[in-house]
Design a protein around this motif. Structure first.
Motif, mmCIF file in Angstrom:
data_model
loop_
_atom_site.group_PDB
_atom_site.id
_atom_site.type_symbol
_atom_site.label_atom_id
_atom_site.label_comp_id
_atom_site.label_asym_id
_atom_site.label_seq_id
_atom_site.Cartn_x
_atom_site.Cartn_y
_atom_site.Cartn_z
ATOM 1 N N MET A 57 5.451 9.465 111.640
ATOM 2 C CA MET A 57 4.189 9.922 112.228
ATOM 3 C C MET A 57 3.161 10.330 111.183
ATOM 4 O O MET A 57 1.981 9.980 111.298
ATOM 5 C CB MET A 57 4.459 11.096 113.182
ATOM 6 C CG MET A 57 3.235 11.537 113.972
ATOM 7 S SD MET A 57 2.681 10.260 115.123
ATOM 8 C CE MET A 57 0.911 10.453 115.003
ATOM 9 N N HIS A 58 3.563 11.059 110.163
ATOM 10 C CA HIS A 58 2.582 11.550 109.199
ATOM 11 C C HIS A 58 2.047 10.438 108.295
ATOM 12 O O HIS A 58 0.920 10.533 107.803
ATOM 13 C CB HIS A 58 3.181 12.685 108.369
ATOM 14 C CG HIS A 58 3.518 13.883 109.198
ATOM 15 N ND1 HIS A 58 4.793 14.353 109.361
ATOM 16 C CD2 HIS A 58 2.728 14.678 109.969
ATOM 17 C CE1 HIS A 58 4.785 15.391 110.167
ATOM 18 N NE2 HIS A 58 3.548 15.606 110.558
ATOM 19 N N HIS A 59 2.825 9.397 108.108
ATOM 20 C CA HIS A 59 2.321 8.240 107.367
ATOM 21 C C HIS A 59 1.255 7.521 108.197
ATOM 22 O O HIS A 59 0.208 7.129 107.672
ATOM 23 C CB HIS A 59 3.474 7.279 107.047
ATOM 24 C CG HIS A 59 4.529 7.876 106.176
ATOM 25 N ND1 HIS A 59 4.385 7.991 104.811
ATOM 26 C CD2 HIS A 59 5.730 8.418 106.480
ATOM 27 C CE1 HIS A 59 5.462 8.570 104.305
ATOM 28 N NE2 HIS A 59 6.288 8.846 105.297
ATOM 29 N N VAL A 60 1.520 7.386 109.493
ATOM 30 C CA VAL A 60 0.541 6.747 110.386
ATOM 31 C C VAL A 60 -0.719 7.605 110.482
ATOM 32 O O VAL A 60 -1.844 7.085 110.445
ATOM 33 C CB VAL A 60 1.168 6.523 111.781
ATOM 34 C CG1 VAL A 60 0.112 6.016 112.775
ATOM 35 C CG2 VAL A 60 2.311 5.524 111.683
ATOM 36 N N LEU A 61 -0.559 8.904 110.576
ATOM 37 C CA LEU A 61 -1.712 9.808 110.622
ATOM 38 C C LEU A 61 -2.533 9.707 109.334
ATOM 39 O O LEU A 61 -3.771 9.737 109.381
ATOM 40 C CB LEU A 61 -1.239 11.247 110.841
ATOM 41 C CG LEU A 61 -2.308 12.345 110.887
ATOM 42 C CD1 LEU A 61 -3.293 12.094 112.022
ATOM 43 C CD2 LEU A 61 -1.653 13.720 111.034
ATOM 44 N N SER A 62 -1.866 9.558 108.206
ATOM 45 C CA SER A 62 -2.540 9.529 106.905
ATOM 46 C C SER A 62 -3.526 8.380 106.765
ATOM 47 O O SER A 62 -4.516 8.488 106.037
ATOM 48 C CB SER A 62 -1.512 9.426 105.774
ATOM 49 O OG SER A 62 -0.685 10.549 105.731
ATOM 50 N N PHE A 63 -3.247 7.269 107.440
ATOM 51 C CA PHE A 63 -4.110 6.093 107.313
ATOM 52 C C PHE A 63 -5.024 5.901 108.524
ATOM 53 O O PHE A 63 -5.708 4.883 108.633
ATOM 54 C CB PHE A 63 -3.247 4.840 107.089
ATOM 55 C CG PHE A 63 -2.549 4.831 105.756
ATOM 56 C CD1 PHE A 63 -3.228 4.446 104.611
ATOM 57 C CD2 PHE A 63 -1.227 5.240 105.643
ATOM 58 C CE1 PHE A 63 -2.600 4.450 103.370
ATOM 59 C CE2 PHE A 63 -0.585 5.243 104.410
ATOM 60 C CZ PHE A 63 -1.277 4.852 103.268
ATOM 61 N N SER A 64 -5.034 6.865 109.433
ATOM 62 C CA SER A 64 -5.922 6.781 110.591
ATOM 63 C C SER A 64 -7.346 7.157 110.184
ATOM 64 O O SER A 64 -7.571 7.723 109.112
ATOM 65 C CB SER A 64 -5.429 7.716 111.713
ATOM 66 O OG SER A 64 -5.554 9.075 111.314
#
Length: 366
Positions: free
Chosen positions: A243-250
């Motif tokens: 989740m935090h990897h996906v959030l980082s590139f949003s």
């Protein structure tokens, strides 16, 4: 030194995860982990491979009765474990370990990131029995200021500080996500402090999805609860640990979750909060008014939220602007994992040091 951690929420575990890894590598430390079932908490522990014991496998109900009954059950479940395998120190955000620690004369550090007025019931059940309340400097703990040890940071920096977390673009490639996407996070709002609190409903979600798509971005929904079938095509289907990897590139986070708004700020991602909690939480007020990393709107201000979405999504160099804001924030905050490891390993002497020389923590700013 035997340390018992109790976690009742994924964010609590993530806060201490890197510290636990470091302590487990020390020959003079033994770590015991207890949890209750909450969201993806157990999934995260399984992924990390830490041994743990789930004392409440079934999620509790939403009523005040269920919350009170759950506390009693936790006390009865934890007490024999403490009597059989007595720890030297207990750490967590829960009334049960604070109360049992007082009963058995075991030191207890209560960790929090919420102001007392927001979690008043939990505070009244926990703080009188805690030896130390460890929280960000900005947090207010009511009449228990004498027990507070404040640090220059946030709980979310315990797992999202650059010294601990590095976003992996390979995660984005794994899920074949586009370059431009917005995350819509819908919280369950079932915590003890969530009674009467409102957030994003289906009608408003429809409006936001239309606005996001209209600006050329893909809306992706992450929800703690079941959602209407008409939104299923937008569901973000990923492993919780990603989740935090996906959030980082949003490009933007829109949510009624206070916790995830702080996480976005730690990563330099702008966020819009739509919740009755807007304006009430010191950590988020600092992130909004000092660092301009998040924007809070109370329920009912739908038009203001839609205008803010449009303003952000049409802004040139949006990511670069917010990454600079994150860099400014980090220059004034400690590496929370390094600080926490020092604080635990040297407790209670570390508490005394912080009381008389709070600037000692500056050595952890990097």
């Amino acid at each position: 030194m035997k340390i018992l951690f109790y976690f009742g929420h994924p964010a609590q575990y993530l806060f201490a995860r890197a510290t636990i890894k470091r302590l487990r590598n020390k020959p003079d430390f033994e770590v015991v982990i207890l949890i209750k079932t909450k969201d993806v908490l157990e999934n995260l522990l399984k992924t990390d491979g830490f041994p743990y014991k789930n004392i409440l496998p079934q999620e509790r109900g939403r009523s005040k009765f269920h919350i009170a009954w759950s506390l009693l059950k936790r006390n009865f479940k934890i007490l024999p474990l403490l009597l059989k395998n007595r720890p030297d120190l207990m750490i967590g955000t829960d009334a049960s370990i604070a109360q049992l620690g007082k009963l058995l004369n075991i030191n207890c550090i209560s960790i929090t990131e919420d102001d007392y007025e927001v979690i008043k019931t939990l505070g009244d059940l926990t703080y009188p029995f805690s030896n130390t309340i460890l929280c960000p400097e900005i947090c207010k703990v009511g009449k228990w200021e004498n027990k507070k040890t404040g640090y220059k940071g946030y709980m979310k920096l315990g797992y999202l500080h650059p010294n601990v977390f590095n976003p992996r673009f390979s995660v984005i490639e794994k899920y074949k996500l586009p370059a431009k996407y917005v995350i819509l996070r819908l919280a369950k709002l079932t915590a003890h402090h969530d009674f009467g609190v409102k957030g994003i409903d289906s009608f408003f979600l429809d409006k936001m999805i239309f606005s996001i798509k209209d600006h050329g971005y893909l809306p992706l929904i992450s929800s703690e609860d079941k959602i209407d079938k008409r939104f299923e095509d937008y569901l973000l289907r990923i492993e919780p640990s990603d989740m935090h990897h996906v959030l980082s590139f949003s490009s933007l986070l829109i949510c009624d979750s206070q916790s995830m708004s702080v996480e976005a700020a730690m990563l330099g991602i702008p966020s819009i909060r739509y919740s009755d909690f807007a304006g009430r939480i010191s950590v988020l007020e600092e992130l909004e008014h000092k660092y301009a990393l998040t924007f809070g709107f109370k329920v009912g201000r739908e038009d203001d939220v839609l205008q803010k979405i449009q303003k952000l999504l049409v802004q040139k160099d949006l990511k670069e602007i917010f990454q600079k804001k994150k860099t400014e924030l980090l220059s004034e905050k400690v590496d929370v994992t390094a600080f926490l490891e020092w604080f635990i390993r040297n407790y209670p002497e570390s508490e005394t040091i912080m009381k008389f020389n709070p600037e000692y923590q500056n050595k952890f700013i990097c």
